[in-house]
Design a protein around this motif. Structure first.
Motif, PDB file in Angstrom:
ATOM      1  N   PRO A   1       0.830  -1.210   0.000  1.00 41.50           N
ATOM      2  CA  PRO A   1       0.000   0.000   0.000  1.00 41.50           C
ATOM      3  C   PRO A   1       0.865   1.261   0.000  1.00 41.50           C
ATOM      4  O   PRO A   1       1.987   1.271   0.519  1.00 41.50           O
ATOM      5  CB  PRO A   1      -0.796  -0.120   1.306  1.00 41.50           C
ATOM      6  CG  PRO A   1      -0.816  -1.580   1.607  1.00 41.50           C
ATOM      7  CD  PRO A   1       0.507  -2.107   1.107  1.00 41.50           C
TER       8      PRO A   1
ATOM      9  N   GLN B   1      -4.512   1.046   3.660  1.00 40.35           N
ATOM     10  CA  GLN B   1      -4.399  -0.180   2.858  1.00 40.35           C
ATOM     11  C   GLN B   1      -4.563   0.058   1.366  1.00 40.35           C
ATOM     12  O   GLN B   1      -4.466  -0.872   0.567  1.00 40.35           O
ATOM     13  CB  GLN B   1      -5.422  -1.218   3.335  1.00 40.35           C
ATOM     14  CG  GLN B   1      -5.240  -1.622   4.789  1.00 40.35           C
ATOM     15  CD  GLN B   1      -3.838  -2.127   5.080  1.00 40.35           C
ATOM     16  OE1 GLN B   1      -3.274  -2.911   4.323  1.00 40.35           O
ATOM     17  NE2 GLN B   1      -3.254  -1.657   6.172  1.00 40.35           N
TER      18      GLN B   1
ATOM     19  N   GLU C   1      -4.032   1.150  -2.539  1.00 42.61           N
ATOM     20  CA  GLU C   1      -3.042   1.253  -3.613  1.00 42.61           C
ATOM     21  C   GLU C   1      -3.631   2.046  -4.777  1.00 42.61           C
ATOM     22  O   GLU C   1      -3.076   2.064  -5.860  1.00 42.61           O
ATOM     23  CB  GLU C   1      -2.674  -0.148  -4.126  1.00 42.61           C
ATOM     24  CG  GLU C   1      -2.107  -1.078  -3.100  1.00 42.61           C
ATOM     25  CD  GLU C   1      -2.007  -2.501  -3.604  1.00 42.61           C
ATOM     26  OE1 GLU C   1      -1.913  -2.715  -4.824  1.00 42.61           O
ATOM     27  OE2 GLU C   1      -2.037  -3.408  -2.769  1.00 42.61           O
TER      28      GLU C   1
END
Length: 73
Positions: free
Chosen positions: A4, A37, A39
């Motif tokens: 992440p 978390q 991306e």
């Protein structure tokens, strides 16, 4: 699979904060609701635009994202 963005950003922390990305990382560390978390560029960008008063300019995020992509490829 890349880690992440937040995890990468934390590797940029520096108590002296010599540049804007380090300053961003230092501030994000204290942000309890940062999407840790994620991306996803757009998800994080939207969050920062709406919630992160500590980020004075979104171009800092753009530059950090570019470094993140290079580091994770």
């Amino acid at each position: 699979m890349r880690r992440p963005f937040y995890q990468w950003l934390m590797t940029q922390r520096n108590p002296v904060a010599a540049d804007e990305i380090q300053t961003f990382a230092n501030a994000a560390f204290y942000d309890q609701i940062f999407p840790k978390q994620s991306e996803n560029f757009q998800e994080i960008s939207s969050y920062l635009e709406e919630n992160a008063s500590y980020l004075q300019n979104m171009s800092v995020y753009d530059a950090a994202w570019e470094q993140y992509l290079r580091a994770e490829d």
